[in-house]
Design a protein around this motif. Sequence first.
Motif, PDB file in Angstrom:
ATOM      1  N   GLN A  13       1.677  -4.111 -10.472  1.00  0.00           N
ATOM      2  CA  GLN A  13       0.664  -3.616 -11.405  1.00  0.00           C
ATOM      3  C   GLN A  13       0.576  -2.092 -11.346  1.00  0.00           C
ATOM      4  O   GLN A  13       0.421  -1.438 -12.374  1.00  0.00           O
ATOM      5  N   SER A  14       0.675  -1.516 -10.148  1.00  0.00           N
ATOM      6  CA  SER A  14       0.617  -0.055 -10.043  1.00  0.00           C
ATOM      7  C   SER A  14       1.831   0.589 -10.702  1.00  0.00           C
ATOM      8  O   SER A  14       1.781   1.755 -11.082  1.00  0.00           O
ATOM      9  N   ALA A  42       3.769   5.464  -5.824  1.00  0.00           N
ATOM     10  CA  ALA A  42       3.567   5.487  -7.276  1.00  0.00           C
ATOM     11  C   ALA A  42       2.524   6.531  -7.660  1.00  0.00           C
ATOM     12  O   ALA A  42       2.695   7.260  -8.644  1.00  0.00           O
ATOM     13  N   GLU A  43       1.455   6.632  -6.875  1.00  0.00           N
ATOM     14  CA  GLU A  43       0.427   7.648  -7.127  1.00  0.00           C
ATOM     15  C   GLU A  43       1.018   9.044  -7.068  1.00  0.00           C
ATOM     16  O   GLU A  43       0.606   9.929  -7.822  1.00  0.00           O
ATOM     17  N   TYR A  84       0.826  -1.204   0.000  1.00  0.00           N
ATOM     18  CA  TYR A  84       0.000   0.000   0.000  1.00  0.00           C
ATOM     19  C   TYR A  84       0.864   1.259   0.000  1.00  0.00           C
ATOM     20  O   TYR A  84       0.551   2.243  -0.665  1.00  0.00           O
ATOM     21  N   ASN A 120       2.772  -0.506 -13.478  1.00  0.00           N
ATOM     22  CA  ASN A 120       2.502  -0.928 -14.858  1.00  0.00           C
ATOM     23  C   ASN A 120       3.351  -2.110 -15.286  1.00  0.00           C
ATOM     24  O   ASN A 120       3.778  -2.197 -16.430  1.00  0.00           O
ATOM     25  N   LEU A 178       1.387  -4.115  -6.247  1.00  0.00           N
ATOM     26  CA  LEU A 178       2.352  -3.028  -6.387  1.00  0.00           C
ATOM     27  C   LEU A 178       2.996  -3.058  -7.766  1.00  0.00           C
ATOM     28  O   LEU A 178       3.149  -2.017  -8.405  1.00  0.00           O
ATOM     29  N   GLN A 238       2.170   1.654  -3.481  1.00  0.00           N
ATOM     30  CA  GLN A 238       1.123   2.152  -4.371  1.00  0.00           C
ATOM     31  C   GLN A 238       0.916   3.654  -4.178  1.00  0.00           C
ATOM     32  O   GLN A 238       0.727   4.395  -5.148  1.00  0.00           O
TER      33      GLN A 238
END
Length: 186
Positions: free
Chosen positions: A178-179, A147-148, A141, A181, A176, A144
Amino acid sequence: MRAAANRICRLTLAFGLAAGLSAPAFAVGDESDETSPPPKTETTTKCADGKVWDKKRKECVAPKKSSFNDDDLYEAAREFAYAGQYENAITVLNLARNKNDPRILNYLGYANRKAGRMELGMSYYRKALQADENYILARSYMGQALAEEGDIQGARVQLVEIRDRGGENTWAYRALLQSLNGYRTY
């Protein structure tokens, strides 16, 4: 004792997942899969205004410390958070007796982050990891969130930490990744 049991539980899960088993990820004192959305209960299907379903009384009640143990509060808060009811999740989590439980801290981070309070959320993730540096869901989390915010390098650091702690075959790692990419650079 709780931290040791927490680590044993996660190590058992990591080995089970690595072996290709479909065993769920269990939190300490918790029989639910911590990486899948919680099943909807009466808390989000019948109760309103932040009330929680009391299984013993079979009714919706305002959550109070004396009414629920930390595991019950955690489960209700997860359900609220996954239902997008972040303020209700935070209210319930703040009733926990053990304010240093990494699960409680992690979901305070998640709910605050999702409610738009990124820095406060990040502070809770850091506290969760201070309580248990091997808590890979908090690392996921946090990564993520990084990354945001555009801190791809910081998110990659958390990805590597998850991998190095035996979590490469877990939902926390995949989410994570996937976040990011699917971009994996160690």
